[in-house]
Design an enzyme around this catalytic site. Structure first.
Site, PDB file in Angstrom:
ATOM      1  NE  ARG A 239      -4.243  -1.477   0.227  1.00  0.00           N
ATOM      2  CZ  ARG A 239      -4.333  -2.530  -0.575  1.00  0.00           C
ATOM      3  NH1 ARG A 239      -3.384  -2.800  -1.456  1.00  0.00           N
ATOM      4  NH2 ARG A 239      -5.401  -3.313  -0.522  1.00  0.00           N
ATOM      5  CD  GLU A 268      -2.476   3.143  -5.347  1.00  0.00           C
ATOM      6  OE1 GLU A 268      -3.570   2.642  -5.657  1.00  0.00           O
ATOM      7  OE2 GLU A 268      -1.549   2.496  -4.854  1.00  0.00           O
ATOM      8  CG  HIS A 287      -2.856  -0.908  -6.786  1.00  0.00           C
ATOM      9  ND1 HIS A 287      -3.245  -0.253  -5.646  1.00  0.00           N
ATOM     10  CD2 HIS A 287      -2.909  -2.226  -6.467  1.00  0.00           C
ATOM     11  CE1 HIS A 287      -3.535  -1.120  -4.691  1.00  0.00           C
ATOM     12  NE2 HIS A 287      -3.333  -2.344  -5.179  1.00  0.00           N
TER      13      HIS A 287
HETATM   14  C1  8YV Z   1      -6.904  -5.154  -5.748  1.00  0.00           C
HETATM   15  C2  8YV Z   1      -5.137  -5.240  -3.843  1.00  0.00           C
HETATM   16  O1  8YV Z   1      -6.686  -4.949  -7.098  1.00  0.00           O
HETATM   17  O2  8YV Z   1      -5.771  -7.342  -3.010  1.00  0.00           O
HETATM   18  C3  8YV Z   1      -5.381  -6.219  -2.749  1.00  0.00           C
HETATM   19  O3  8YV Z   1      -5.175  -5.869  -1.582  1.00  0.00           O
HETATM   20  O4  8YV Z   1      -4.562  -4.233  -3.630  1.00  0.00           O
HETATM   21  C4  8YV Z   1      -5.555  -5.531  -5.232  1.00  0.00           C
HETATM   22  O5  8YV Z   1      -5.474  -6.897  -5.441  1.00  0.00           O
HETATM   23  C5  8YV Z   1      -7.689  -3.981  -5.294  1.00  0.00           C
HETATM   24  O6  8YV Z   1      -7.586  -3.680  -3.955  1.00  0.00           O
HETATM   25  C6  8YV Z   1      -9.156  -4.184  -5.703  1.00  0.00           C
HETATM   26  O7  8YV Z   1     -10.059  -4.429  -4.685  1.00  0.00           O
END
Ligand code: 8YV
Length: 331
Positions: A239, A268, A287
């Protein structure tokens, strides 16, 4: 009457299929971006369960108004967008999607590490700009990874796959810092548990795989970057909030560290004029850690299965607040 499930974005069809086959009434938000919070609350108030995404803000305000929900299944491994304490208080179990995206996300961390070490993204751009004129014996030099020390911040499932990749490909020594010891990683990859300070000082490549929490928010800041090796590479695929982006920019400009690879940024999306995008030993991706056919299918399937299991027998496959499951709730 059948239970109503709200899916907050268009995700792989398998989620819809499994839920309708199980007899639920499924409503998928058709917008090409997340709903605003008022829209989300309005729609969630008409649903019994939510299949949510990382961009949905499920905070105290949300739970104050949607405490009636039976269950929330998040389509992501990270769930820092959900106030789990508020969900627990409201008696709502929450699940995430671990494992199914570990290989895909570790591939991005591994790929960014190599791309940064050889300035790949930047050199690709120089060709587009017509700057490849001749062979340059002393220019465009990168650094090699074989035998170097990989530091993992957050040795969970994704961190372990990254350790495996780096050890197999480059015989890297693995050190890690985590909330608790990971004996499996120690046994399988000879990973050595170190303090946060040691991790900063000893890592040639420092790869972040932790959750975003009150403890980890902004932990990679000016003070931390200044303790890292001048030749080190910082990778973040978890993150963006875990690093302070201005401090990272400064660390690269002042050569406190050598390079950085980011799949997550802070904020982001990253703006196109961000100075990181024009630095030679930086690689940035939008991302896409879990963006493979396999991982996204697995995430959709697991999120749907969590809802189905919950209604069938009061269990969930990957619940993050399981104590709620043992308390029966009067709705
Ligand atoms: C997702 C992510 O694309 O799984 C996670 O924590 O960051 C990503 O896989 C995104 O959060 C969509 O919900």
């Amino acid at each position: 009457m059948s239970k109503k499930i709200l899916i907050t974005r268009i995700i792989p069809q398998i989620a819809h299929e499994l839920l309708t086959q199980a007899g639920f009434e499924v409503n998928v938000w058709q917008g090409d971006g997340p709903m605003t919070q008022p829209e989300l609350i309005e729609r969630a108030r008409q649903a019994d369960a939510l299949l949510s995404l990382g961009a949905d803000r499920l905070n105290q305000n949300f739970f104050d108004q949607c405490g009636h929900l039976d269950v929330i299944a998040q389509f992501a491994v990270g769930y820092d967008n959900i106030d789990v304490a508020a969900a627990t208080q409201a008696g709502i179990p929450v699940s995430n999607t671990p494992d199914v995206l570990s290989e895909a996300t570790a591939d991005i961390a591994f790929g960014l590490m190599i791309a940064v070490s050889r300035k790949m993204f930047y050199l690709h751009k120089t060709i587009e700009q017509g700057q490849w004129k001749k062979f340059e014996p002393l220019k465009n030099l990168g650094i090699e990874l074989t035998g170097k020390t990989l530091g993992i911040f957050g040795m969970g499932r994704i961190g372990m796959v990254m350790a495996q990749r780096c050890q197999g490909a480059y015989k890297m020594k693995v050190i890690y810092h985590n909330r608790s010891r990971n004996e499996e990683a120690e046994k399988l990859y000879g990973a050595r548990y170190v303090s946060f300070e040691e991790l900063l000082k000893e890592s040639d490549v420092l790869s972040v795989h932790s959750v975003l929490s009150a403890e980890t928010r902004g932990i990679f800041n000016k003070a931390s970057f200044s303790k890292m090796k001048k030749s080190s590479i910082f990778i973040n695929t978890s993150r963006g909030g875990v690093h302070k982006e201005d401090d990272l920019i400064d660390a690269l400009q002042t050569k406190a560290i050598w390079g950085a690879g980011l799949d997550v940024t802070n904020p982001e999306p990253m703006q196109p004029d961000n100075p990181l995008l024009s630095m030679p030993s930086v690689a940035v991706l939008p991302h896409i850690g879990s963006a493979t056919e396999e991982a996204r299918y697995g995430m959709a399937r697991l999120a749907a299965q969590n809802i189905i299991e919950f209604y069938a027998n009061g269990k969930m496959l990957t619940c993050v607040n399981p104590k709620v499951l043992s308390i029966s709730k009067e709705k």
